[in-house]
Design a protein around this motif. Structure first.
Motif, PDB file in Angstrom:
ATOM      1  N   UNK A 154       0.789  -3.919 -11.160  1.00 42.82           N
ATOM      2  CA  UNK A 154       1.695  -3.037 -10.420  1.00 42.82           C
ATOM      3  C   UNK A 154       1.192  -2.533  -9.064  1.00 42.82           C
ATOM      4  N   UNK A 155      -0.114  -2.537  -8.834  1.00 42.67           N
ATOM      5  CA  UNK A 155      -0.640  -2.033  -7.567  1.00 42.67           C
ATOM      6  C   UNK A 155      -1.704  -3.004  -7.049  1.00 42.67           C
ATOM      7  N   UNK A 156      -1.519  -3.448  -5.799  1.00 47.13           N
ATOM      8  CA  UNK A 156      -2.440  -4.413  -5.208  1.00 47.13           C
ATOM      9  C   UNK A 156      -2.962  -3.867  -3.887  1.00 47.13           C
ATOM     10  N   UNK A 157      -4.279  -3.753  -3.805  1.00 46.89           N
ATOM     11  CA  UNK A 157      -4.943  -3.312  -2.583  1.00 46.89           C
ATOM     12  C   UNK A 157      -5.524  -4.544  -1.899  1.00 46.89           C
ATOM     13  N   UNK A 158      -5.108  -4.802  -0.667  1.00 47.46           N
ATOM     14  CA  UNK A 158      -5.586  -5.967   0.069  1.00 47.46           C
ATOM     15  C   UNK A 158      -6.603  -5.489   1.091  1.00 47.46           C
ATOM     16  N   UNK A 159      -7.826  -5.971   0.970  1.00 54.18           N
ATOM     17  CA  UNK A 159      -8.924  -5.530   1.840  1.00 54.18           C
ATOM     18  C   UNK A 159      -9.514  -6.724   2.571  1.00 54.18           C
ATOM     19  N   UNK A 160      -8.712  -7.301   3.457  1.00 52.57           N
ATOM     20  CA  UNK A 160      -9.195  -8.405   4.271  1.00 52.57           C
ATOM     21  C   UNK A 160      -9.854  -7.857   5.536  1.00 52.57           C
ATOM     22  N   UNK A 161     -10.517  -8.718   6.264  1.00 47.76           N
ATOM     23  CA  UNK A 161     -11.214  -8.296   7.477  1.00 47.76           C
ATOM     24  C   UNK A 161     -10.235  -7.660   8.466  1.00 47.76           C
ATOM     25  N   UNK A 162     -10.777  -6.792   9.329  1.00 44.32           N
ATOM     26  CA  UNK A 162      -9.960  -6.094  10.332  1.00 44.32           C
ATOM     27  C   UNK A 162      -9.543  -6.978  11.503  1.00 44.32           C
ATOM     28  N   UNK A 163     -10.005  -8.223  11.531  1.00 43.44           N
ATOM     29  CA  UNK A 163      -9.654  -9.088  12.662  1.00 43.44           C
ATOM     30  C   UNK A 163      -8.196  -9.550  12.550  1.00 43.44           C
ATOM     31  N   UNK A 164      -7.720 -10.194  13.607  1.00 41.30           N
ATOM     32  CA  UNK A 164      -6.325 -10.635  13.667  1.00 41.30           C
ATOM     33  C   UNK A 164      -5.959 -11.533  12.493  1.00 41.30           C
ATOM     34  N   UNK A 165      -6.836 -12.516  12.179  1.00 40.26           N
ATOM     35  CA  UNK A 165      -6.572 -13.423  11.067  1.00 40.26           C
ATOM     36  C   UNK A 165      -6.472 -12.692   9.737  1.00 40.26           C
ATOM     37  N   UNK A 166      -7.363 -11.745   9.520  1.00 40.35           N
ATOM     38  CA  UNK A 166      -7.334 -10.977   8.280  1.00 40.35           C
ATOM     39  C   UNK A 166      -6.068 -10.158   8.139  1.00 40.35           C
ATOM     40  N   UNK A 167      -5.659  -9.529   9.239  1.00 42.92           N
ATOM     41  CA  UNK A 167      -4.435  -8.710   9.227  1.00 42.92           C
ATOM     42  C   UNK A 167      -3.193  -9.576   8.962  1.00 42.92           C
ATOM     43  N   UNK A 168      -3.108 -10.705   9.635  1.00 40.85           N
ATOM     44  CA  UNK A 168      -1.952 -11.593   9.458  1.00 40.85           C
ATOM     45  C   UNK A 168      -1.877 -12.131   8.029  1.00 40.85           C
ATOM     46  N   UNK A 169      -3.026 -12.508   7.499  1.00 37.14           N
ATOM     47  CA  UNK A 169      -3.046 -13.068   6.149  1.00 37.14           C
ATOM     48  C   UNK A 169      -2.767 -12.001   5.100  1.00 37.14           C
ATOM     49  N   UNK A 170      -3.205 -10.773   5.339  1.00 40.79           N
ATOM     50  CA  UNK A 170      -2.901  -9.672   4.418  1.00 40.79           C
ATOM     51  C   UNK A 170      -1.393  -9.473   4.325  1.00 40.79           C
ATOM     52  N   UNK A 171      -0.707  -9.558   5.459  1.00 40.14           N
ATOM     53  CA  UNK A 171       0.757  -9.415   5.454  1.00 40.14           C
ATOM     54  C   UNK A 171       1.428 -10.559   4.692  1.00 40.14           C
ATOM     55  N   UNK A 172       0.945 -11.787   4.897  1.00 36.31           N
ATOM     56  CA  UNK A 172       1.495 -12.934   4.171  1.00 36.31           C
ATOM     57  C   UNK A 172       1.290 -12.772   2.660  1.00 36.31           C
ATOM     58  N   UNK A 173       0.101 -12.305   2.292  1.00 36.71           N
ATOM     59  CA  UNK A 173      -0.197 -12.093   0.874  1.00 36.71           C
ATOM     60  C   UNK A 173       0.744 -11.029   0.299  1.00 36.71           C
ATOM     61  N   UNK A 174       0.940  -9.944   1.024  1.00 36.97           N
ATOM     62  CA  UNK A 174       1.822  -8.866   0.555  1.00 36.97           C
ATOM     63  C   UNK A 174       3.255  -9.363   0.406  1.00 36.97           C
ATOM     64  N   UNK A 175       3.715 -10.173   1.342  1.00 32.57           N
ATOM     65  CA  UNK A 175       5.070 -10.716   1.245  1.00 32.57           C
ATOM     66  C   UNK A 175       5.219 -11.602   0.018  1.00 32.57           C
ATOM     67  N   UNK A 176       4.193 -12.377  -0.298  1.00 23.96           N
ATOM     68  CA  UNK A 176       4.236 -13.251  -1.475  1.00 23.96           C
ATOM     69  C   UNK A 176       4.227 -12.441  -2.770  1.00 23.96           C
ATOM     70  N   UNK A 177       3.441 -11.356  -2.790  1.00 22.05           N
ATOM     71  CA  UNK A 177       3.269 -10.584  -4.019  1.00 22.05           C
ATOM     72  C   UNK A 177       4.309  -9.472  -4.187  1.00 22.05           C
ATOM     73  N   UNK A 178       4.944  -9.091  -3.099  1.00 19.67           N
ATOM     74  CA  UNK A 178       5.901  -7.982  -3.131  1.00 19.67           C
ATOM     75  C   UNK A 178       5.350  -6.802  -2.348  1.00 19.67           C
ATOM     76  N   UNK A 179       5.905  -6.565  -1.184  1.00 22.63           N
ATOM     77  CA  UNK A 179       5.365  -5.514  -0.307  1.00 22.63           C
ATOM     78  C   UNK A 179       5.456  -4.134  -0.939  1.00 22.63           C
ATOM     79  N   UNK A 180       6.384  -3.946  -1.871  1.00 25.80           N
ATOM     80  CA  UNK A 180       6.544  -2.629  -2.496  1.00 25.80           C
ATOM     81  C   UNK A 180       5.342  -2.218  -3.345  1.00 25.80           C
ATOM     82  N   UNK A 181       4.531  -3.168  -3.740  1.00 22.99           N
ATOM     83  CA  UNK A 181       3.376  -2.823  -4.575  1.00 22.99           C
ATOM     84  C   UNK A 181       2.033  -3.091  -3.886  1.00 22.99           C
TER      85      UNK A 181
END
Length: 193
Positions: A154-181
């Motif tokens: 139910x709750x997912x914390x994404x802790x990727x690197x602060x660089x551009x690639x990490x931020x972009x991939x964190x968003x993609x991961x959240x979209x795949x898993x459900x941004x609400x969680x």
């Protein structure tokens, strides 16, 4: 007569990893490898043992085994010194899965999981006492059937690197898993990752 065959078993038989390599590499841990793991990566002996880390002298690399349901399915190598612009190599026959599969079991019990970008990040977080942590084994951009293991968390914390690639991939991961969680962890600017 129709015959039904498991494709996973068929592929698995062709893509198996020699389990004896892990023991061989663990025995080969030497002063150079331990210095890298302990002093450069900050890992304790307990963490090194827990994750069955080893050393491949021929590659001059740390051997990082990957397990699926307690079966060795991959070995990733982290070169101590970069080679030909590469930091990583892989054992032939690797399967794509998640690093620290036990973190999923812990996440089911606790109701949340932390996803970090790499194996060393995962080991560091695990060492700090947070056991419900996992990492994509082929890097932050790797997706596979393992991601379905997170669907019921139910709750997912994404802790990727602060660089551009990490931020972009964190968003993609959240979209795949459900941004609400999903929640993003942002490291302080002075944190080296």
């Amino acid at each position: 007569m129709t015959n039904i065959t498991s494709l996973e078993e068929t592929l698995g038989s062709k893509r198996s990893i020699d389990g004896g390599l892990v023991d061989k590499f663990k025995e080969a841990l030497n002063e150079r490898a331990l210095d890298y793991l302990q002093n450069e990566r900050g890992l304790s002996l307990d963490t090194i043992r827990h994750f069955n880390l080893g050393y491949d002298a021929e590659k001059d690399a740390i051997a990082i085994p990957l397990y699926k349901r307690d079966v060795l399915i991959a070995i990733k190598y982290r070169f101590i010194e970069e080679k030909d612009g590469k930091r990583y190599d892989y054992e032939k026959g690797n399967q794509n899965w998640i690093f620290n599969e036990d973190g999923i079991d812990q996440a089911r019990k606790s109701g949340g999981v932390v996803i970090v970008e790499g194996e060393f990040d995962c080991m560091s977080v695990w060492q700090s006492g947070i056991r419900n942590v996992v990492s994509p084994a082929s890097g932050k951009d790797s997706y596979g059937v393992w991601i379905e293991q997170l669907d019921t968390i139910p709750k997912i914390l994404i802790a990727y690197d602060n660089d551009k690639g990490g931020k972009e991939t964190a968003l993609k991961m959240a979209e795949r898993l459900g941004t609400e969680k999903c929640y993003e962890i942002t490291y302080p600017d002075n944190v080296v990752y």
